[in-house]
Design a protein around this motif. Structure first.
Motif, PDB file in Angstrom:
ATOM      1  N   LEU A  62      -7.615  11.858   1.933  1.00  0.00           N
ATOM      2  CA  LEU A  62      -7.328  10.430   1.829  1.00  0.00           C
ATOM      3  C   LEU A  62      -8.207   9.674   2.824  1.00  0.00           C
ATOM      4  N   ASN A  63      -9.162   8.967   2.289  1.00  0.00           N
ATOM      5  CA  ASN A  63     -10.112   8.222   3.114  1.00  0.00           C
ATOM      6  C   ASN A  63      -9.646   6.775   3.248  1.00  0.00           C
ATOM      7  N   GLU A  64      -9.449   6.321   4.478  1.00  0.00           N
ATOM      8  CA  GLU A  64      -8.906   4.986   4.713  1.00  0.00           C
ATOM      9  C   GLU A  64      -9.780   3.894   4.098  1.00  0.00           C
ATOM     10  N   VAL A  65     -11.090   4.007   4.250  1.00  0.00           N
ATOM     11  CA  VAL A  65     -12.001   2.984   3.736  1.00  0.00           C
ATOM     12  C   VAL A  65     -11.914   2.914   2.213  1.00  0.00           C
ATOM     13  N   GLN A  66     -11.934   4.065   1.554  1.00  0.00           N
ATOM     14  CA  GLN A  66     -11.871   4.098   0.097  1.00  0.00           C
ATOM     15  C   GLN A  66     -10.531   3.591  -0.414  1.00  0.00           C
ATOM     16  N   GLY A 115      -7.317  -3.064  -2.350  1.00  0.00           N
ATOM     17  CA  GLY A 115      -7.556  -4.449  -1.985  1.00  0.00           C
ATOM     18  C   GLY A 115      -6.803  -4.895  -0.746  1.00  0.00           C
ATOM     19  N   VAL A 116      -6.655  -3.981   0.215  1.00  0.00           N
ATOM     20  CA  VAL A 116      -5.988  -4.308   1.475  1.00  0.00           C
ATOM     21  C   VAL A 116      -6.867  -3.851   2.631  1.00  0.00           C
ATOM     22  N   GLY A 117      -6.472  -4.189   3.858  1.00  0.00           N
ATOM     23  CA  GLY A 117      -7.223  -3.775   5.026  1.00  0.00           C
ATOM     24  C   GLY A 117      -6.847  -2.388   5.500  1.00  0.00           C
ATOM     25  N   ALA A 131       0.833  -1.205   0.000  1.00  0.00           N
ATOM     26  CA  ALA A 131       0.000   0.000   0.000  1.00  0.00           C
ATOM     27  C   ALA A 131       0.867   1.254   0.000  1.00  0.00           C
ATOM     28  N   TYR A 132       1.947   1.212   0.768  1.00  0.00           N
ATOM     29  CA  TYR A 132       2.864   2.354   0.836  1.00  0.00           C
ATOM     30  C   TYR A 132       3.457   2.662  -0.535  1.00  0.00           C
TER      31      TYR A 132
END
Length: 222
Positions: free
Chosen positions: A40-44, A50-52, A21-22
Motif C-alpha cells: 500500500l503506497n501512500e502517494v498512489q 483524491g485525498v492527501g 479514505a478509511y
C-alpha cells in the motif's frame, strides 16, 4: 480569518477525509479488491482516492487496528494475508455475540431504526438474482452493520464489525469454491423483520443459525 481558525478547519477536514479514505480502503480490503499481501503506497492511494497523505496515514492506522493491514519497518505497509486458521475464533466470537446483538436490537431499536430495518428487509426481498457474488456480500455487510447500529452499543458494534470484516474476507477469499450466496443473503430479510417487530428470541435464534451456516459452509471447502 485567524491562523488558529484556519488550522482548526484544516484538521477537521483532514479528519473527515481520513474517515472517507478509511471506509473506501476498508471495503476494498475486505472484498479483496486490494488482494492479500499487496503493498500500500501512500502517494498512489492518495491520488486514487483524491485525498492527501495525512488522510491516508490516518486511514492506514485505523486499518492496522482492524488487522486488515500490517506495517513493517523499512519495508512498508501491506494488506494482511487471509488466515483460514482464524475461522474457528471468528465463528466462536460471532456465535456468542451476533445472537446477543440481534436480540438487543429487537428490544431497544428506535422507531427510526425499526423503519430502516423494515426497509432493508423489503429491499432484500426484491434482490436481483443476477447480482454477482461480491455485490451480494456487500449487501450482507450492510445488513450486519445495520443490526449492530440498531443494538445501540458502540462497544459491541466495534467488536462485531471487526469480526464480520474478517469473516467476509474469508468468504471472499474462497468465493470461487463456495456455492451461490443469493438465497442466504435474501433470507436476511427474515432476521431483519424479526428485529423490527421486537421478537428478540426469534431474532437471536435466526442470527445464530446464520453464523452456524456460514461456518459450516466454509469448513466444507477448506
Amino acid at each position: 480569518m485567524t491562523g488558529d481558525r484556519m488550522g482548526t478547519m484544516t484538521l477537521q477536514n483532514a479528519g473527515t477525509l481520513g474517515q472517507i479514505a478509511y471506509r473506501e480502503l476498508r471495503e476494498k480490503l475486505i472484498t479483496l479488491e486490494i488482494p492479500p499481501g499487496h503493498p500500500l503506497n501512500e502517494v498512489q492511494l492518495a491520488a486514487s482516492l483524491g485525498v492527501g497523505r495525512t488522510a491516508i496515514r490516518e486511514a492506514l492506522t485505523r486499518l492496522e487496528c482492524d488487522h486488515l493491514v500490517a506495517s513493517y519497518p523499512r519495508k512498508g505497509t501491506f494488506a494482511t494475508m487471509v488466515d483460514l486458521a482464524e475461522l474457528a475464533e471468528v465463528s466462536e466470537v460471532r456465535m456468542l455475540l451476533e445472537p446477543l446483538v440481534a436480540g438487543r436490537a429487537a428490544r431497544t431499536a428506535t422507531p427510526d431504526l425499526r423503519n430502516e430495518l423494515s426497509q432493508r428487509a423489503a429491499f432484500l426481498e426484491q434482490l436481483d438474482p443476477a447480482l454477482d457474488q461480491r455485490s451480494l456480500m456487500q449487501h450482507d455487510m450492510a445488513v450486519h452493520r445495520l443490526i449492530y447500529r440498531a443494538a445501540g452499543s458502540s462497544g459491541l458494534e466495534e467488536i462485531l464489525v471487526r469480526y464480520d470484516n474478517l469473516a467476509t474476507r474469508i468468504w471472499c477469499f474462497l468465493l470461487d469454491k463456495l456455492p451461490p450466496v443469493y438465497e442466504e443473503i435474501k433470507e436476511n430479510a427474515i432476521l431483519l423483520r424479526a428485529i423490527a417487530s421486537g421478537d428478540d428470541e426469534r431474532a437471536s435464534s435466526l442470527a445464530l443459525e446464520s453464523i452456524a451456516a456460514f461456518d459450516a459452509t466454509v469448513r466444507k471447502v477448506i
